[in-house]
Motif scaffolding. Sequence first.
Motif, PDB file in Angstrom:
ATOM      1  N   GLY A 172      20.303  11.301 -18.526  1.00  0.00           N
ATOM      2  CA  GLY A 172      21.508  11.106 -19.736  1.00  0.00           C
ATOM      3  C   GLY A 172      22.750  10.638 -18.727  1.00  0.00           C
ATOM      4  N   SER A 173      23.373  11.646 -18.010  1.00  0.00           N
ATOM      5  CA  SER A 173      24.432  11.555 -17.136  1.00  0.00           C
ATOM      6  C   SER A 173      24.307  11.902 -15.850  1.00  0.00           C
ATOM      7  N   VAL A 174      24.933  11.525 -14.676  1.00  0.00           N
ATOM      8  CA  VAL A 174      24.392  12.012 -13.433  1.00  0.00           C
ATOM      9  C   VAL A 174      25.728  12.116 -13.125  1.00  0.00           C
ATOM     10  N   PHE A 175      26.008  13.208 -12.054  1.00  0.00           N
ATOM     11  CA  PHE A 175      27.119  13.833 -11.705  1.00  0.00           C
ATOM     12  C   PHE A 175      26.880  14.094  -9.973  1.00  0.00           C
ATOM     13  N   ILE A 176      27.585  13.279  -9.170  1.00  0.00           N
ATOM     14  CA  ILE A 176      27.292  13.243  -7.905  1.00  0.00           C
ATOM     15  C   ILE A 176      28.455  13.950  -7.037  1.00  0.00           C
ATOM     16  N   GLY A 177      27.717  14.795  -5.971  1.00  0.00           N
ATOM     17  CA  GLY A 177      28.839  15.483  -5.351  1.00  0.00           C
ATOM     18  C   GLY A 177      29.445  16.921  -5.555  1.00  0.00           C
ATOM     19  N   ASN A 178      29.714  17.436  -4.592  1.00  0.00           N
ATOM     20  CA  ASN A 178      30.236  18.766  -4.668  1.00  0.00           C
ATOM     21  C   ASN A 178      31.406  18.987  -5.830  1.00  0.00           C
ATOM     22  N   TYR A 179      32.050  17.980  -5.836  1.00  0.00           N
ATOM     23  CA  TYR A 179      33.411  18.150  -6.688  1.00  0.00           C
ATOM     24  C   TYR A 179      33.229  17.547  -8.176  1.00  0.00           C
ATOM     25  N   THR A 180      32.091  17.099  -8.606  1.00  0.00           N
ATOM     26  CA  THR A 180      31.730  16.735  -9.914  1.00  0.00           C
ATOM     27  C   THR A 180      30.965  17.686 -10.795  1.00  0.00           C
ATOM     28  N   PRO A 181      31.678  18.638 -11.316  1.00  0.00           N
ATOM     29  CA  PRO A 181      31.029  19.826 -12.223  1.00  0.00           C
ATOM     30  C   PRO A 181      30.441  18.783 -13.362  1.00  0.00           C
ATOM     31  N   GLU A 182      29.448  19.496 -14.293  1.00  0.00           N
ATOM     32  CA  GLU A 182      29.206  18.953 -15.334  1.00  0.00           C
ATOM     33  C   GLU A 182      30.348  18.932 -16.502  1.00  0.00           C
ATOM     34  N   SER A 183      31.402  20.077 -16.393  1.00  0.00           N
ATOM     35  CA  SER A 183      32.522  20.340 -17.272  1.00  0.00           C
ATOM     36  C   SER A 183      33.202  18.999 -16.861  1.00  0.00           C
ATOM     37  N   ALA A 184      33.402  18.305 -15.829  1.00  0.00           N
ATOM     38  CA  ALA A 184      34.062  17.273 -16.069  1.00  0.00           C
ATOM     39  C   ALA A 184      33.759  16.027 -16.931  1.00  0.00           C
ATOM     40  N   GLY A 185      32.467  15.914 -17.120  1.00  0.00           N
ATOM     41  CA  GLY A 185      31.890  15.030 -17.819  1.00  0.00           C
ATOM     42  C   GLY A 185      31.931  15.365 -19.389  1.00  0.00           C
ATOM     43  N   ASP A 186      31.628  16.727 -19.491  1.00  0.00           N
ATOM     44  CA  ASP A 186      32.015  17.351 -20.904  1.00  0.00           C
ATOM     45  C   ASP A 186      33.486  17.081 -21.464  1.00  0.00           C
ATOM     46  N   TYR A 187      34.340  17.079 -20.784  1.00  0.00           N
ATOM     47  CA  TYR A 187      35.586  16.894 -21.190  1.00  0.00           C
ATOM     48  C   TYR A 187      36.395  15.626 -20.761  1.00  0.00           C
ATOM     49  N   ALA A 188      36.413  15.138 -19.616  1.00  0.00           N
ATOM     50  CA  ALA A 188      37.635  14.608 -19.165  1.00  0.00           C
ATOM     51  C   ALA A 188      37.516  13.408 -18.117  1.00  0.00           C
ATOM     52  N   SER A 189      36.154  13.298 -17.545  1.00  0.00           N
ATOM     53  CA  SER A 189      36.086  12.236 -16.516  1.00  0.00           C
ATOM     54  C   SER A 189      36.213  10.730 -17.150  1.00  0.00           C
ATOM     55  N   GLY A 190      35.530  10.840 -18.641  1.00  0.00           N
ATOM     56  CA  GLY A 190      35.820   9.593 -19.266  1.00  0.00           C
ATOM     57  C   GLY A 190      34.395   9.240 -19.942  1.00  0.00           C
ATOM     58  N   THR A 191      33.263   9.675 -19.342  1.00  0.00           N
ATOM     59  CA  THR A 191      31.879   9.558 -19.749  1.00  0.00           C
ATOM     60  C   THR A 191      31.822  10.157 -20.878  1.00  0.00           C
ATOM     61  N   ASN A 192      30.697   9.814 -21.655  1.00  0.00           N
ATOM     62  CA  ASN A 192      30.324  10.575 -23.293  1.00  0.00           C
ATOM     63  C   ASN A 192      29.623  11.802 -22.879  1.00  0.00           C
ATOM     64  N   HIS A 193      30.006  12.692 -23.714  1.00  0.00           N
ATOM     65  CA  HIS A 193      29.203  13.980 -23.550  1.00  0.00           C
ATOM     66  C   HIS A 193      28.029  14.170 -24.361  1.00  0.00           C
ATOM     67  N   THR A 194      27.937  13.045 -25.253  1.00  0.00           N
ATOM     68  CA  THR A 194      26.702  13.231 -26.490  1.00  0.00           C
ATOM     69  C   THR A 194      25.646  12.511 -25.778  1.00  0.00           C
ATOM     70  N   LEU A 195      24.759  13.199 -25.249  1.00  0.00           N
ATOM     71  CA  LEU A 195      23.622  12.771 -24.364  1.00  0.00           C
ATOM     72  C   LEU A 195      22.225  13.060 -24.910  1.00  0.00           C
ATOM     73  N   PRO A 196      21.242  12.285 -24.446  1.00  0.00           N
ATOM     74  CA  PRO A 196      19.893  12.674 -24.847  1.00  0.00           C
ATOM     75  C   PRO A 196      19.198  13.767 -24.255  1.00  0.00           C
ATOM     76  N   THR A 197      18.806  14.762 -25.177  1.00  0.00           N
ATOM     77  CA  THR A 197      18.282  16.078 -24.377  1.00  0.00           C
ATOM     78  C   THR A 197      16.486  16.082 -24.736  1.00  0.00           C
ATOM     79  N   ASN A 198      16.047  17.172 -24.264  1.00  0.00           N
ATOM     80  CA  ASN A 198      14.710  17.296 -24.941  1.00  0.00           C
ATOM     81  C   ASN A 198      13.832  16.101 -24.270  1.00  0.00           C
TER      82      ASN A 198
END
Lengths: 430, 430
Positions: A342-368
């Motif tokens: 769904g969404s890819v986070f690269i490197g040590n300073y890119t936690p998932e929370s960044a995408g969950d809230y504020a990096s700019g990418t969408n957090h509504t992603l395909p699960t399952n």
Amino acid sequence: MNKIYNPKQDTWLEILKRPTKTIDDIEVTVKEIFKEVQKKGDEAVAKYTSIFDGIALDNYEVSNEEIQEAVGLISSELKGAIQLAKDNIYKFHRAQKTDKISIETIEGVNCWQEKRPIQKIGLYIPGGTAPLFSTVLMLAVPAAIAGCKEIVLCSPPDKKGKINPAILYAANLCGVTKILKVGGIQAIAGMTFGTQSIPKVYKIFGPGNQFVTVAKQLATQFGVAIDMPAGPSELLIVADDTAVPSFVASDLLSQAEHGTDSQVILVSTSKKLIDEVEIEIQAQLEVLPRKEIAQKAIENSKLIFVENDQTALNLINDYGPEHFIICSEYDDFYCNGIVNAGSVFIGNYTPESAGDYASGTNHTLPTNGYAKNYSGVNLDSFMKSMTFQKISEKGIQNIGKAIEIMAEAEGLQAHKNAVTLRLKSLEERE
Amino acid sequence: MNKIYNPKQDTWLEILKRPTKTIDDIEVTVKEIFKEVQKKGDEAVAKYTSIFDGIALDNYEVSNEEIQEAVGLISSELKGAIQLAKDNIYKFHRAQKTDKISIETIEGVNCWQEKRPIQKIGLYIPGGTAPLFSTVLMLAVPAAIAGCKEIVLCSPPDKKGKINPAILYAANLCGVTKILKVGGIQAIAGMTFGTQSIPKVYKIFGPGNQFVTVAKQLATQFGVAIDMPAGPSELLIVADDTAVPSFVASDLLSQAEHGTDSQVILVSTSKKLIDEVEIEIQAQLEVLPRKEIAQKAIENSKLIFVENDQTALNLINDYGPEHFIICSEYDDFYCNGIVNAGSVFIGNYTPESAGDYASGTNHTLPTNGYAKNYSGVNLDSFMKSMTFQKISEKGIQNIGKAIEIMAEAEGLQAHKNAVTLRLKSLEERE
């Protein structure tokens, strides 16, 4: 935690199995409420709001006064944070606007593709302990960029008949056109059929419990589209010795706190890292307020050692994670090779929370595993692509014969006729 | 034919009502066959192929010899027509390729969106009297451009165990990787679960009868995506005195010959044109081989007179036609104002058949009002959009605080922690 070393490929399916739920019981309830809302409108909505939310409301629409009250309740610190997140989400989704695509496929035959907004959309935002105002940003911001005319938001009222102020604040900030204090199955049914208070919409977005999930599925049988099928949230991290174990552990735990059925997986080519992450998880887990939830999810988590990066990549593409964090010397290899995520986070300073809230990418992603066949929510989720064609006299002369031959071969004479008539009229004129 | 003058807006819903079918009876059959195919694989496929297609097959896969035989059976005239159509479809869909969208939302926070192909797709092509080889082009050409790795095609065998040569020819020409002689519910179930002979796919495309339609819907409950929900085909024409009545009639009839439940609507600001088209339809209908089918569809068709173009446009957007032909002095007005339509055909020399076969646009389009919330098949239908983000140390310092505040406000402490740990480690280093 389950540590697994060098699993054979024929065991991946079993190892990476997601929890499945039976929804048969729920389906009966959902169908019943749909029928009643379809038939009785607001009367049924009132009944189920009273049953499920424990409150009787005269009016479902949030008033301007209530919105202003909510604005007053939000700290300036949170307002600033929301504004920063909104700006980034806006920039990234605005950049997704596509131009009209226009091409002359053959002389005189002009074809083009344009995207037009879905006119009426509905956003569902759950209530309860965690007020997901971040999801309001993720859905309302691109809807406004797309140009959707009606953006309806439904969220369940609390026992006092209120919606969490942060949700109201975000909705108002992002251009939601109508906010309704309706939750659960009755909200989805209301937006599907329309009631006196709830507008009928063409597409419904947003997360929810299993009742809401089943209700959204049922809505599709009545002509309403939905963002995507839902499932428990999940995170897969691939990491080697370039990763920081405490960071990796914190990311796994941030996924684990979502729910006991959250999926948390670490894949590594380093046994050392796996052991270090395991220790870190235990330490960090102790101090979490949602420890009990996270603990359960962690118990079902998997720490998988594989011999090399190619095997890791194959396994990850087989799984198709919703969130995929890469902390590896070979991050380019994974970025280029990942086809199902769904969404890819690269490197040590890119936690998932960044995408969950504020990096700019969408957090509504395909699960399952839906990352294999569905996109996450993006600007196009709020639009439809339409095609246009304009053919000149010369153009129909260029492709007319081919159409006649093909229509005839498919046994569709009237299709052929529509071309023959036009070709003849042009011949006669010459 | 029903001529309707100046219908009031509150009657539009009734006038433009589409035929609805009950699918409850079919659902039971479909569910049963799905269960059996899931459990018994090829054994169940054989059983239902024998029941529905009246033939026992040892091997479902079409061999190279069979393909070569089919190639020999197609006239060079038809080959040429197919090639021209394929070239135009290729050009238009190739032009839909989108670049990676990349943006630095805030200093140090890089976000990008890339599209990757759905790895395994299935195409369903009905058998029967009209061999829809044109649909093979419409689905396989964009699938190949998208880069789908496995393109499986299922089509039912005839009584001799063969698939129509034009379908085989088109499939082979367009890069289908496996062709299977399996039809109906058992084909959809096979592609959903995978059997010894039929590969499991991630997304199923293509038309079919109501059994196939219900089967595709059911497939979505097992994690498979589908192109779009289906319904009877439909055409709406808006025309004024600049239109040629015989052309308009021929287009309406080309839609009508699809099936007795086809929807055929003419909207006009000219009573004269309506009368002339009515006469033309009767004349052209007489000589059609599929007269009986077309006749029935025409009986249910509507010729609607409205006072002005704005009213016409409103009514058309309310309906959301699959195919929309504009033959009007004000074609720009309609082009700019239409928000709900699958594909739009502009001017006297742009018959619907052009888009059905050879202009380059796709003919797999949303019916049944789904133009309000679904795109027609296009290049993106064969891809998923994925997002990526890479955040630098500076980047996490720029957005970290906002994430902490928002995560805390949503009650998700572990989400906050994942950022706090990183910010602290950077502070300590300074």
